[in-house]
Design a protein around this motif. Structure first.
Motif, PDB file in Angstrom:
ATOM      1  N   LEU A  67       0.474  -1.076  -0.244  1.00 20.73           N
ATOM      2  CA  LEU A  67       0.004   0.189  -0.024  1.00 20.73           C
ATOM      3  C   LEU A  67       1.278   1.350  -0.062  1.00 20.73           C
ATOM      4  N   TYR A  68       0.458   2.486  -0.778  1.00 23.53           N
ATOM      5  CA  TYR A  68       1.344   3.366  -0.673  1.00 23.53           C
ATOM      6  C   TYR A  68       0.366   4.471  -1.714  1.00 23.53           C
ATOM      7  N   ALA A  69       0.656   5.749  -0.721  1.00 23.29           N
ATOM      8  CA  ALA A  69      -0.258   7.018  -1.638  1.00 23.29           C
ATOM      9  C   ALA A  69      -1.831   6.651  -1.151  1.00 23.29           C
ATOM     10  N   SER A  70      -1.970   6.180   0.143  1.00 19.96           N
ATOM     11  CA  SER A  70      -3.452   5.045   0.353  1.00 19.96           C
ATOM     12  C   SER A  70      -3.426   4.959   1.105  1.00 19.96           C
ATOM     13  N   ASN A  71      -5.248   5.001   1.668  1.00 16.00           N
ATOM     14  CA  ASN A  71      -5.349   4.748   3.161  1.00 16.00           C
ATOM     15  C   ASN A  71      -7.347   4.225   2.519  1.00 16.00           C
ATOM     16  N   PRO A  72      -7.321   2.747   2.171  1.00 18.06           N
ATOM     17  CA  PRO A  72      -8.586   2.374   2.045  1.00 18.06           C
ATOM     18  C   PRO A  72      -9.736   1.906   2.723  1.00 18.06           C
ATOM     19  N   LEU A  73      -9.204   1.936   4.420  1.00 16.92           N
ATOM     20  CA  LEU A  73     -10.357   1.443   4.762  1.00 16.92           C
ATOM     21  C   LEU A  73     -11.091   3.470   5.368  1.00 16.92           C
ATOM     22  N   ALA A  74     -10.239   3.777   4.997  1.00 21.38           N
ATOM     23  CA  ALA A  74     -11.331   4.953   4.970  1.00 21.38           C
ATOM     24  C   ALA A  74     -11.686   5.713   3.533  1.00 21.38           C
ATOM     25  N   SER A  75     -11.354   5.495   2.665  1.00 26.47           N
ATOM     26  CA  SER A  75     -11.394   6.027   1.265  1.00 26.47           C
ATOM     27  C   SER A  75     -12.390   5.717   0.071  1.00 26.47           C
ATOM     28  N   ALA A  76     -12.037   3.872   0.502  1.00 25.00           N
ATOM     29  CA  ALA A  76     -12.620   2.807  -0.369  1.00 25.00           C
ATOM     30  C   ALA A  76     -14.230   2.735  -0.150  1.00 25.00           C
ATOM     31  N   PRO A  77     -14.946   2.095  -0.868  1.00 30.92           N
ATOM     32  CA  PRO A  77     -16.041   1.213  -0.922  1.00 30.92           C
ATOM     33  C   PRO A  77     -16.329   0.224   0.328  1.00 30.92           C
ATOM     34  N   ALA A  78     -17.076  -0.583   0.865  1.00 34.04           N
ATOM     35  CA  ALA A  78     -17.599  -1.783   1.286  1.00 34.04           C
ATOM     36  C   ALA A  78     -16.144  -1.801   2.695  1.00 34.04           C
TER      37      ALA A  78
END
Length: 694
Positions: free
Chosen positions: A383-394
């Motif tokens: 993971l880089y440049a991303s915080n999917p637990l805050a930004s992605a669906p589901a």
């Protein structure tokens, strides 16, 4: 007495914003003390936004990650201890090698997001060469522009082209469609104000009465996801008045008769029923559109975050083809401008090094990718440049996937984000003030060089340097993996295209930024289009061959516009979540200053909907559907229509009540084109929250 050594360094903002501001960093004794907009940049003009004004302090945040970390507790608990860089890289290389030997390289998913748009350190190029050499799964950026970009491409021939937003200063009618300019594109506001001072009429089309809508001459609120229907209704008025530009249509478009027939199927009465916009309002704006040249339309991502988002942008892009506005300075439509930068992307990315046929994984289906994908399963996540637990669906599915004990996760980040807490190894990375980068932009036609202003704090490394070191640990021999940042920048600039003639790295390092070599005013489509036919395509043969409706039209959203259905009865409120004014996606959610200005998470609700649910202003509420729930504070307003809730995106779940955010309710589902996310295509219910939820 210590002597203060002061200097100024040119750079550029890396954030997910069309403005891509040129800035100047004031440095005292190798510490950044101020970041200000470059006064000489024609678009930035000395101003930064409310998000970035205090960026120098943010890079010195006391919670900044400064050394590599190894997880020692349960996943998600945030228990780590420091390790040396050599040890961290050895662990990653060993696990990657084991996974490749047992499952193949496609079991590794390099997952990156919109934390930086740079070509060297961000989504435009960082790590691409390494992942290509390894032939890992290919990461598809579906979270932001893709649906509208694909729709744009079917109409104009390039996913990332449109009018030059700077030419909006010449417009006499400006339509800001699905964009809150004052919060998400505020340097365009000066251009809009210039046009208004010269008599332009400003219309904002948005389901919410935003800051921008409050400043408009006219705000049109519609049911989310029905934008294309409104576009067809406006064109119905234009055609009924005989105001279409027949010369432009004949010389520069394809498929007019078929598109005209479709337009005639959408009279204002039908459009009013579908969109919730009064019929008289449709006639009024349609008549204004028919008689006003030039008309400029500016869209951003909000307009396409639903099941029909690609077709919405495609159809709106057709409007200037009917009115002939593409031929006029100040006329046309803009969604993305990155396509005008004709860099040598092949030399930067080196996609030729990838084994043919490797699979692609959608970033907005991360939960599915971690829990359901097989052959091979995803065994490693970088993971880089991303915080999917805050930004992605589901959100719930993502949390379950990240918790898998057999998943090896690496996070390259500046902070201990919610997602990083699930990592096995965390690597500290540099901020924009501490590394070099090259940027184009999706909101104007300047390119910029970011010179590092200060040394990296602690043991932080740039993303490009991390990938060089990891390649060496993996024993990879391809020489391009070890190119320096400046070598990569020179390679992408050396395309031979006339738009980059004379634009060298040395010039960019000296001046900070350069406008592309195009005319001023820039009219990219006054004569032809980069489509297969060379014309603006109301009818797209490419779409037909892909099994899509080839004629521009209206594709309804999946959920947002439903009425009198089982789903609408169970969840009677549509929900959209817009960008925050003081936060950029999930960036700055952990900044006390930004959080104080932004305030707690709110849900805007119409007084009629609030009264029927016993909700009063300031009431804590729970918003929920079958996918999940989040908590917020109710704000009663007629700035949203009855049947609509509006909240904001980007909060960190760990900082919110109930440890969840709006994305807990969002479907992991693809839009009509490109597999784009459907953040604004969501039905929910809202109730007063109980007091025992923390």
């Amino acid at each position: 007495m210590e002597t203060t050594v002061k200097r100024e360094v040119r750079g550029v903002c890396p954030m997910d914003c069309p403005d891509t501001c040129a800035w100047i960093v004031t440095v005292e004794n190798d510490k950044p003390v101020r970041v200000r907009g470059d006064e000489n940049h024609p678009y930035t003009r000395g101003a930064l936004c409310a998000k970035m004004n205090n960026y120098a302090a943010h890079t010195q945040h006391p919670q900044r990650l400064l050394q590599p970390l190894l997880r020692v507790g349960p996943k998600g608990a945030g228990s780590f201890h420091p390790i040396a860089w050599d040890r961290a890289l050895d662990i990653i290389a060993e696990r990657f090698s084991q996974i490749i030997a047992e499952y193949g390289a496609e079991a590794i998913w390099p997952y990156y997001g919109c934390g930086s748009f740079g070509m060297l350190q961000g989504l435009a190029g960082a790590g691409r060469r390494l992942w290509n050499v390894l032939s890992t799964s290919q990461h598809v950026m579906t979270i932001c522009t893709i649906s509208g970009g694909v729709g744009t491409g079917y109409t104009l021939g390039d996913n990332r082209m449109g009018m030059d937003p700077e030419t909006i200063r010449y417009a006499k009618l400006i339509i800001l469609w699905g964009t809150n300019t004052l919060s998400s594109n505020h340097h365009l506001w000066r251009v809009v104000q210039t046009a208004k001072a010269d008599g332009a009429h400003l219309v904002v089309i948005d389901p919410i009465k935003t800051r921008t809508a409050e400043q408009a001459d006219e705000h049109i609120s519609l049911i989310p996801g029905t934008d294309a229907a409104l576009a067809l209704g406006l064109l119905h008025v234009v055609v009924s008045l005989g105001a279409e530009d027949r010369e432009f249509i004949e010389r520069h478009t394809l498929g007019w008769e078929a598109f005209r027939d479709r337009i005639l199927q959408w009279p204002p009465s039908r459009v009013a029923e579908e969109t919730g916009v009064p019929e008289a309002t449709i006639w009024q704006l349609g008549e204004r559109l028919a008689r006003t040249r030039p008309t400029a339309i500016r869209m951003l991502m909000g307009v396409q975050r639903h099941g029909g988002g690609g077709m919405a942008v495609r159809t709106i892009m057709c409007i200037p083809g009917v009115t002939g506005d593409w031929r006029h300075p100040g006329g046309g439509a803009a969604y993305d401008t990155r396509g005008f930068f004709k860099g040598n992307w092949g030399a930067l990315h080196r996609d030729d090094l990838r084994r043919p046929g490797t699979r692609s994984l959608s970033m907005t289906r991360l939960g599915e990718g971690l829990l359901d994908v097989s052959d091979p399963p995803v065994k490693a996540l970088f993971l880089y440049a991303s915080n999917p637990l805050a930004s992605a669906p589901a959100q719930g599915k993502i949390r379950a996937g990240l918790s898998r004990p057999d998943l090896f996760t690496v996070a390259l980040d500046q902070f201990m984000t919610d997602t990083a807490q699930f990592a096995d190894v965390i690597l500290p990375c540099t901020s924009q003030l501490e590394h070099a980068d090259l940027h184009n932009t999706y909101g104007h036609i300047y390119i910029s060089w970011n010179e590092p202003a200060v040394p990296p704090p602690g043991q932080c490394l740039s993303a490009s340097e991390v990938f060089r070191r990891l390649a060496r640990r993996l024993g990879l021999k391809e020489a391009c993996l070890y190119d320096s940042d400046e070598e990569m920048a020179r390679q992408v600039l050396a395309s031979g295209d006339s738009s980059l003639e004379g634009i060298t790295l040395e010039r960019l390092k000296r001046d900070g930024w350069v406008r592309l070599n195009v005319s001023d005013p820039f009219l990219p489509f006054s004569h032809d289009f980069p489509t297969p036919s060379g014309r603006l395509e109301f009818y797209s043969e490419t779409m037909a061959t892909r099994g899509l409706d080839p004629i521009a039209g209206y594709t309804p959203p999946y959920e947002a516009a439903q009425r009198n259905t089982e789903l609408a009865r169970k969840y009677p409120l549509a929900l959209i979540a817009a960008a925050k004014h003081y936060q950029l996606n999930s960036i700055f959610a952990n900044s006390p200053g930004h959080s104080k200005r932004q305030g707690s998470t709110k849900v805007l609700i119409h007084p009629v909907d609030a009264a029927s649910r016993g909700i009063t202003a300031g009431t804590p509420v729970r918003v929920f559907n079958d996918r999940g729930a989040f908590f917020a504070v109710a704000e009663l307003t007629d700035g949203v229509r009855p049947g609509l809730l509006a909240s904001t995106k980007g909060a960190w779940p760990s900082l919110e009540r109930g440890s969840s955010t709006v994305n807990a309710t969002v479907a992991e589902r693809d839009s009509d084109m490109g597999g784009g996310a459907v953040f604004h295509d969501n039905r929910v219910e809202c109730e007063a929250a109980s007091d025992n939820v923390q």
